[in-house]
Design a protein around this motif. Sequence first.
Motif, PDB file in Angstrom:
ATOM      1  N   LEU A 274      25.906  16.470  61.698  1.00  0.00           N
ATOM      2  CA  LEU A 274      27.123  17.128  62.171  1.00  0.00           C
ATOM      3  C   LEU A 274      27.248  18.536  61.601  1.00  0.00           C
ATOM      4  O   LEU A 274      27.642  19.474  62.303  1.00  0.00           O
TER       5      LEU A 274
ATOM      6  N   LYS B 266      27.414  21.196  64.353  1.00  0.00           N
ATOM      7  CA  LYS B 266      28.847  21.504  64.467  1.00  0.00           C
ATOM      8  C   LYS B 266      29.593  20.458  65.292  1.00  0.00           C
ATOM      9  O   LYS B 266      30.667  20.007  64.926  1.00  0.00           O
ATOM     10  N   LYS B 267      29.034  20.080  66.440  1.00  0.00           N
ATOM     11  CA  LYS B 267      29.567  18.991  67.258  1.00  0.00           C
ATOM     12  C   LYS B 267      28.390  18.180  67.797  1.00  0.00           C
ATOM     13  O   LYS B 267      27.282  18.706  67.928  1.00  0.00           O
TER      14      LYS B 267
ATOM     15  N   GLU C 179      35.379  12.538  64.860  1.00  0.00           N
ATOM     16  CA  GLU C 179      35.056  13.703  64.046  1.00  0.00           C
ATOM     17  C   GLU C 179      33.786  14.389  64.547  1.00  0.00           C
ATOM     18  O   GLU C 179      33.709  15.615  64.628  1.00  0.00           O
ATOM     19  N   CYS C 180      32.779  13.588  64.895  1.00  0.00           N
ATOM     20  CA  CYS C 180      31.533  14.151  65.413  1.00  0.00           C
ATOM     21  C   CYS C 180      31.735  14.847  66.750  1.00  0.00           C
ATOM     22  O   CYS C 180      31.080  15.852  67.052  1.00  0.00           O
ATOM     23  N   ALA C 181      32.637  14.336  67.555  1.00  0.00           N
ATOM     24  CA  ALA C 181      32.875  14.904  68.881  1.00  0.00           C
ATOM     25  C   ALA C 181      33.636  16.220  68.825  1.00  0.00           C
ATOM     26  O   ALA C 181      33.370  17.143  69.612  1.00  0.00           O
ATOM     27  N   ILE C 182      34.593  16.351  67.894  1.00  0.00           N
ATOM     28  CA  ILE C 182      35.424  17.559  67.854  1.00  0.00           C
ATOM     29  C   ILE C 182      35.001  18.517  66.747  1.00  0.00           C
ATOM     30  O   ILE C 182      35.465  19.661  66.703  1.00  0.00           O
ATOM     31  N   GLY C 183      34.160  18.070  65.806  1.00  0.00           N
ATOM     32  CA  GLY C 183      33.641  18.958  64.785  1.00  0.00           C
ATOM     33  C   GLY C 183      34.515  19.151  63.572  1.00  0.00           C
ATOM     34  O   GLY C 183      34.271  20.048  62.756  1.00  0.00           O
ATOM     35  N   ARG C 184      35.521  18.319  63.392  1.00  0.00           N
ATOM     36  CA  ARG C 184      36.379  18.395  62.208  1.00  0.00           C
ATOM     37  C   ARG C 184      37.046  17.036  62.006  1.00  0.00           C
ATOM     38  O   ARG C 184      37.099  16.214  62.929  1.00  0.00           O
TER      39      ARG C 184
END
Length: 376
Positions: free
Chosen positions: A185, A189-190, A290-295
């Motif tokens: 990740l 980033k995403k 979290e992995c999908a949106i990057g945060r």
Amino acid sequence: MAAANDRRSRGMGLSLNLPSRQSPRPPPVPQPLPLPPPSLDESRYSRGSNNPGSNPGSNPGGNLGGNPVSRGLSGGVYHGHHGGAQLPQNRDVVLADLEKIGVLGAGSGGKVYKVRHRWTGKEYALKIIQEKHELAVRRQIMREMDILRSSKSQHLVECYGVFDRGGEISFVLEYMDGGTLADVLKYHKKIGERYLAEVTKQVLLGLLYLHKHKIVHRDIKPSNLLLNRKQEVKIADFGVSTVLANTLAQCNSFVGTCAYMSPERFDPDGNGGEYGYAADIWSLGLTLLECAIGRFPCLKPGEKPDWPTLMYAICWGEPPSPPADASPEFQNFIINCLQKNSNSRPSAEMLLNHPFVRRYEGQPGVISELLQGLVL
């Protein structure tokens, strides 16, 4: 203060009783932890069986010394089923046969090293918990790690030995050359849905195995999901971080662990004091989002992840929502995982048949593609 007074006392000419040169104190001898024999049997694992229910009862390059603690699966530590050099049957991996190559990561009071077996060339991950914990805590960690040692699932990281060196606990683990999902990740980033679907499927298979054996992992998060270039995703750590976290005085020192706790784990008094397999489902949903949106999805960008903020967001705030541009299948999967009521979350077995997981089945090389360009 006592140490300072002692140093001042030495400067004033006070004599100290020093050990004799002829009889130096020997170094502490590594003591094996008395692990029970393997108990989990993969033959009892069946994807089609019934749902178990919701509630279950630093010196890189240096050599290491120690005594073997436990035998590996099927009477030996390593039998070649993962490829690479094979250790003779009935031979354990011992610390004295391992040499450090470098540091893989740090956290939870210790470090993880990449090590190589000097006689076979096989690589392992060596996790060392450097803080000296009391005996009861070490025993609890031992029980947790025995899950790894005795499990027979290709979706769980293997454990080849457990050692106690004067309170410093070391685990010889399977080396995963793709690092953790957190590493992936950080690099990308995403992470796209096609990759997340394959990660999800393999993690669910690991959780299904654990839940069928009445085990709650309790610490599913990106840094505990490991990948390799053989297309495998495996679950690691089995509550060790949680055990350590519960012994620490400052809650903020383990926000990385508690951030992924389900509402019933974060606030047990407000949820009947119990939690079950559904707690792992919440943590998986939060990890995927979290992995999908990057945060981290439970907090606003830039919001400090301290204990009160996390508790309010997870226990009393609305569950985080999947992104509006995500596929309907992914949105539905996340919504199902992040139900505040644990009884409303599907089991791992049910989620294996979810349209999001099945949508991308049969696409070879997805994990290798995800790891392409990643340098650890």
